[in-house]
Structures are given as structure tokens and as C-alpha cells.
Design an enzyme around this catalytic site. Structure first.
Site, PDB file in Angstrom:
ATOM      1  N   TYR A  35      13.847  -4.952  -8.765  1.00 53.91           N
ATOM      2  CA  TYR A  35      12.408  -4.803  -8.552  1.00 53.91           C
ATOM      3  C   TYR A  35      11.888  -5.783  -7.495  1.00 53.91           C
ATOM      4  O   TYR A  35      11.840  -5.454  -6.313  1.00 53.91           O
ATOM      5  CB  TYR A  35      11.633  -4.939  -9.871  1.00 53.91           C
ATOM      6  CG  TYR A  35      10.246  -4.340  -9.751  1.00 53.91           C
ATOM      7  CD1 TYR A  35      10.038  -2.980  -9.964  1.00 53.91           C
ATOM      8  CD2 TYR A  35       9.156  -5.108  -9.359  1.00 53.91           C
ATOM      9  CE1 TYR A  35       8.778  -2.409  -9.803  1.00 53.91           C
ATOM     10  CE2 TYR A  35       7.903  -4.552  -9.191  1.00 53.91           C
ATOM     11  CZ  TYR A  35       7.714  -3.204  -9.413  1.00 53.91           C
ATOM     12  OH  TYR A  35       6.478  -2.649  -9.238  1.00 53.91           O
ATOM     13  N   VAL A  62      -1.616   3.804  -6.119  1.00 51.42           N
ATOM     14  CA  VAL A  62      -0.832   4.982  -5.756  1.00 51.42           C
ATOM     15  C   VAL A  62       0.655   4.655  -5.852  1.00 51.42           C
ATOM     16  O   VAL A  62       1.121   3.700  -5.230  1.00 51.42           O
ATOM     17  CB  VAL A  62      -1.167   5.455  -4.325  1.00 51.42           C
ATOM     18  CG1 VAL A  62      -0.298   6.641  -3.943  1.00 51.42           C
ATOM     19  CG2 VAL A  62      -2.639   5.833  -4.220  1.00 51.42           C
ATOM     20  N   ALA A  63       1.378   5.436  -6.635  1.00 51.94           N
ATOM     21  CA  ALA A  63       2.836   5.336  -6.708  1.00 51.94           C
ATOM     22  C   ALA A  63       3.396   6.704  -6.367  1.00 51.94           C
ATOM     23  O   ALA A  63       3.230   7.657  -7.121  1.00 51.94           O
ATOM     24  CB  ALA A  63       3.278   4.898  -8.103  1.00 51.94           C
ATOM     25  N   SER A 105      -6.222   7.982  -9.672  1.00 49.13           N
ATOM     26  CA  SER A 105      -7.058   7.825 -10.874  1.00 49.13           C
ATOM     27  C   SER A 105      -6.536   8.532 -12.116  1.00 49.13           C
ATOM     28  O   SER A 105      -7.146   8.414 -13.179  1.00 49.13           O
ATOM     29  CB  SER A 105      -8.468   8.359 -10.579  1.00 49.13           C
ATOM     30  OG  SER A 105      -8.419   9.735 -10.225  1.00 49.13           O
ATOM     31  N   SER A 106      -5.422   9.257 -12.033  1.00 51.29           N
ATOM     32  CA  SER A 106      -5.051  10.157 -13.129  1.00 51.29           C
ATOM     33  C   SER A 106      -3.923   9.666 -14.024  1.00 51.29           C
ATOM     34  O   SER A 106      -3.618  10.302 -15.032  1.00 51.29           O
ATOM     35  CB  SER A 106      -4.659  11.525 -12.560  1.00 51.29           C
ATOM     36  OG  SER A 106      -3.516  11.401 -11.719  1.00 51.29           O
ATOM     37  N   ALA A 109      -3.692  11.753  -1.162  1.00 49.07           N
ATOM     38  CA  ALA A 109      -4.458  10.547  -0.850  1.00 49.07           C
ATOM     39  C   ALA A 109      -4.034   9.924   0.474  1.00 49.07           C
ATOM     40  O   ALA A 109      -4.795   9.162   1.080  1.00 49.07           O
ATOM     41  CB  ALA A 109      -4.296   9.524  -1.978  1.00 49.07           C
ATOM     42  N   LYS A 122       5.971  -4.678  -2.007  1.00 48.21           N
ATOM     43  CA  LYS A 122       4.932  -5.458  -2.670  1.00 48.21           C
ATOM     44  C   LYS A 122       4.572  -6.702  -1.844  1.00 48.21           C
ATOM     45  O   LYS A 122       3.402  -7.100  -1.781  1.00 48.21           O
ATOM     46  CB  LYS A 122       5.385  -5.871  -4.065  1.00 48.21           C
ATOM     47  CG  LYS A 122       5.662  -4.706  -5.014  1.00 48.21           C
ATOM     48  CD  LYS A 122       4.438  -3.850  -5.255  1.00 48.21           C
ATOM     49  CE  LYS A 122       4.707  -2.772  -6.295  1.00 48.21           C
ATOM     50  NZ  LYS A 122       3.549  -1.869  -6.481  1.00 48.21           N
TER      51      LYS A 122
END
Length: 402
Positions: free
Chosen positions: A241, A142-143, A52-53, A115, A250
Site C-alpha cells: 500500500y 474517487v477510487a 458520493s455513492s 467524474a 497518495k
């Protein structure tokens, strides 16, 4: 309270300190930029945002509060200030978000920790049960460079590598004086278990574990929905990517979404989707070869036509909460990147990409904007902040007990 003048010091795109007042103003500006609510539910939906940050997760948190009126929990992993160093930017952004939520009457709890751990999942479950009841929405954003599997104790590390063969691409760097340079870099291909390690960190395993953990404890509301935030990007960055190790993760994330969607439909009449966001400057994206150059050229082509993360995530909340219908592509993904992958836009960016050299880059890319966006990730270059004035660095973490 410790106060000092904080000046930006960086190694490439990584800054060594962050600016508390700049981070606070940035959060306030994002809140003001969120589209106004079009529908105020009788009961505020209960939401959990994991990650969330920063980046899209921060945008999801602020858009959820400012537009949708959510209440609930944000989870992130940030470092506290010390006597010698400031806190991480996400620490200050979280404190500012919590204060705005309080001011606007939204009950929002922020928890700081890993997390990926079962301990954090237990803590969230306990807070949900005591303060909010069942969960309506889960946003997963989340990364992280590594993840420890709670069941096995094995730590996996992700890598940014192509698959099959080495990948050469143009990239954007800045020298010691801040002058831009376009150069070619080569990234060696994935080897050994690089793909499996990256999938273990950035695929769907932890997202699925969150959903299972909450479902097993009876904490999912009827009609529960969950979205994992993702990115596809341009053919110009495909090799590193979407066709690289991150792309393999992904793809696995999307497979997880389809499996979760089927299970949640049977369990609570729920939904699970991946949300494909458009390009933005984030702490994660600047580490990927070619992405900085691509985003700078995209801004040069589109200018103010770029859709900021706060607007993208407001759109996602509208779809998750039924303000408008949930729209997915043939692979079950919510697409928030149409403005970026429009064929005319991609043609314009491709033309700039092919012409980009150290001599032409200042004409083709909006480097002032890009450099400012990188600085703003850490609270610098934010309009209205006096960076010559001392600022308090010992900002407390929001109290989760009030």
C-alpha cells in the site's frame, strides 16, 4: 415495476447483484448513526462531493447532510438496472440518500457520469451557477481502476504492485463453502510505467482539475475549502500500500494538496488538505492483498472500538465548517486515523497477524463482522430486511430538475 427475490451471488468479494431494499436500509442506518448537529448555520453551506455513492464518499455525503446540513451536488458513476441484472449498489444508495435529503429539506442534486471528464465538470458548473451559486466545500473521493485524460485522450490504468521487488504477504480468502483460509501470496513488482500510470489515475491530477475548472468560472466562495480523502494504514500493509504504486499516487496527492492550499489561500482565503481516514471495509479495499486479513484482525482487536466512516466524516465536516479548528499534521494532512494507528492497537494487531493461520483465524479475527460488512456493501446481511420477499429493482435515478 419489476420485482423479484434477489439472493447474493459472488465471485470472491465481488457480488453480481445488489439488493435495493438492503441498500436503502443501510443508508437510513448511516443517517441515524451520524452525530446530531451541534451548530446549524444560517445559510446551509454549498458542497460538492465527487465520488458520493460508496465508501468514504458516501459517508461524507450522508454526514454532510445529516450533521452539517449541506446542500449541493453529488457526483458518481453507477450502472442502471436492466431486465436481467440489478443496478449497482451505488445506484440504489444514491436514490435512498436523495430521498432522505428531500425528506429533511436539503436541496441535493445527484449527477451520474464520468467524474474525470470535462463534460461532467461543465454539468456541475452549470448546476452550481443555476441553483446554488458559489461553492463552499469540495470533497474528493474517487477510487477508479482507470482514467482518461480529457486533454490528451490517453487512458491510464492503475495497478496494485510493490515498488522495487516482489512482495509476499498473508491474505484472507474464503473457499466455495465460505470457510476462511489464510494463505501467502506474492505480488510482482511494478515495471515499465506502472507507477506513472497509477499516479495518473489515483494522484491529484483530477482533483486539481476540478478546483481549476470551478475557479476559472468564478464558482469558489470566499473561504472555500477542499479535502481529498486518503489512507495511510498500518506498517503491516506498507509493502503493497503506502510503499507501493498506490502509495506513490497518495504521495503525489499530498503534494497536490500543498500546492492547491497555497493557491487557494491567495485566491479566496481558502484551504486544501488531504484527509487520512481510518480502516474500513470498502469495495476498493477488499481488492488489495492483505487488507481483508488486516481489517478482520483489527476488528478482532478493537471490537466496537473501530470508528465507522460516518463518524470519521462527521469529524471532517466539523473541521471544514469551523465547528472546531482544522487540525493537520506536519505534512498538512487531517488525521482521522489516530484510533487505528495508536501504538497499542498496532501492537495488538501485529501479534494477531503473526499468529494468524487457517487454524487460528476464527479466534483472532472477527470474521462474522467482516463477512457481513462485505455483504452489506451490496445491500445484503442488513438487519431488518426480508431477503425471501420480492423487491423492486427498477428504482429511478433521482430527478436533478426538481
Amino acid at each position: 415495476m419489476s420485482e423479484r427475490v434477489i439472493t447474493p451471488r459472488s465471485r470472491g468479494f465481488l457480488f453480481l447483484d445488489s439488493h435495493p431494499a438492503g441498500c436503502e436500509r443501510l443508508v437510513q442506518d448511516m443517517w441515524q448513526a451520524a452525530p446530531s448537529p451541534t451548530h446549524v448555520p444560517d445559510d446551509a453551506p454549498v458542497a460538492l462531493i465527487v465520488g458520493s455513492s460508496a465508501g468514504y464518499g458516501l459517508a461524507a455525503t450522508i454526514a454532510g447532510l445529516a450533521r452539517t446540513g449541506i446542500r449541493g451536488i453529488g457526483v458518481c458513476f453507477e450502472k442502471a438496472p436492466t431486465e436481467r441484472r440489478t443496478a449497482t449498489a451505488g445506484w440504489y444508495r444514491t436514490a435512498a440518500t436523495a430521498e432522505l435529503a428531500r425528506r429533511h429539506g436539503h436541496e441535493m442534486v445527484f449527477l451520474n457520469g464520468d467524474a474525470f471528464s470535462d463534460e461532467m465538470k461543465d454539468q456541475v458548473s452549470d448546476v452550481l451557477r443555476r441553483r446554488f451559486g458559489r461553492l463552499d466545500h469540495l470533497i474528493y473521493s474517487v477510487a477508479a481502476p482507470r482514467r482518461t485524460d480529457p486533454e490528451t485522450g490517453v487512458t491510464y490504468a492503475s495497478v496494485l504492485k510493490p515498488i522495487g521487488e516482489a512482495y509476499r504477504t498473508k491474505t484472507l480468502v474464503f473457499d466455495g463453502t465460505g470457510a476462511p483460509e489464510v494463505k501467502e501470496v506474492e505480488t510482482p513488482p511494478a515495471e515499465d510505467d506502472d507507477i506513472e500510470q497509477t499516479v495518473a489515475v489515483m494522484g491529484g491530477a483530477d482533483w486539481e482539475r476540478w478546483v481549476d475548472h470551478l475557479a476559472d468560472r468564478g464558482l469558489l466562495a470566499e473561504g472555500f475549502s477542499t479535502a481529498a480523502l486518503s489512507y495511510i494504514g498500518s506498517p503491516l500493509t506498507d509493502g503493497i500500500y503506502r510503499q507501493g504504486t498506490i502509495g506513490a499516487a497518495k504521495t503525489e496527492l499530498e503534494a497536490t494538496a500543498r500546492a492547491l492550499d497555497e493557491r487557494l489561500h491567495k485566491l479566496v482565503g481558502g484551504r486544501a488538505v488531504t484527509s487520512v481516514n481510518g480502516a474500513a471495509v470498502t469495495q476498493s479495499s477488499t481488492a488489495i492483498p492483505g487488507i481483508a486479513l488486516y481489517v478482520g484482525l483489527l476488528r478482532g482487536a478493537l471490537g466496537e472500538g473501530m470508528v465507522p466512516p460516518i463518524a470519521q466524516l462527521a469529524d471532517l465536516w466539523d473541521q471544514l465548517t469551523g465547528v472546531r479548528a482544522l487540525e493537520t499534521d506536519e505534512d498538512g494532512r487531517v488525521r482521522l486515523d489516530g484510533w487505528e494507528l495508536n501504538s497499542a492497537v498496532q501492537a495488538a494487531v501485529t501479534e494477531r497477524w503473526e499468529s494468524a493461520t487457517t487454524e487460528t483465524i476464527t479466534r483472532l479475527a472477527d470474521l462474522d463482522w467482516f463477512h457481513g460488512e462485505v455483504q452489506r456493501l451490496y445491500g445484503f446481511a442488513v438487519p431488518g430486511i426480508d431477503y425471501t420477499a420480492p423487491t423492486a429493482t427498477q428504482v429511478p435515478w433521482p430527478d436533478a430538475t426538481v
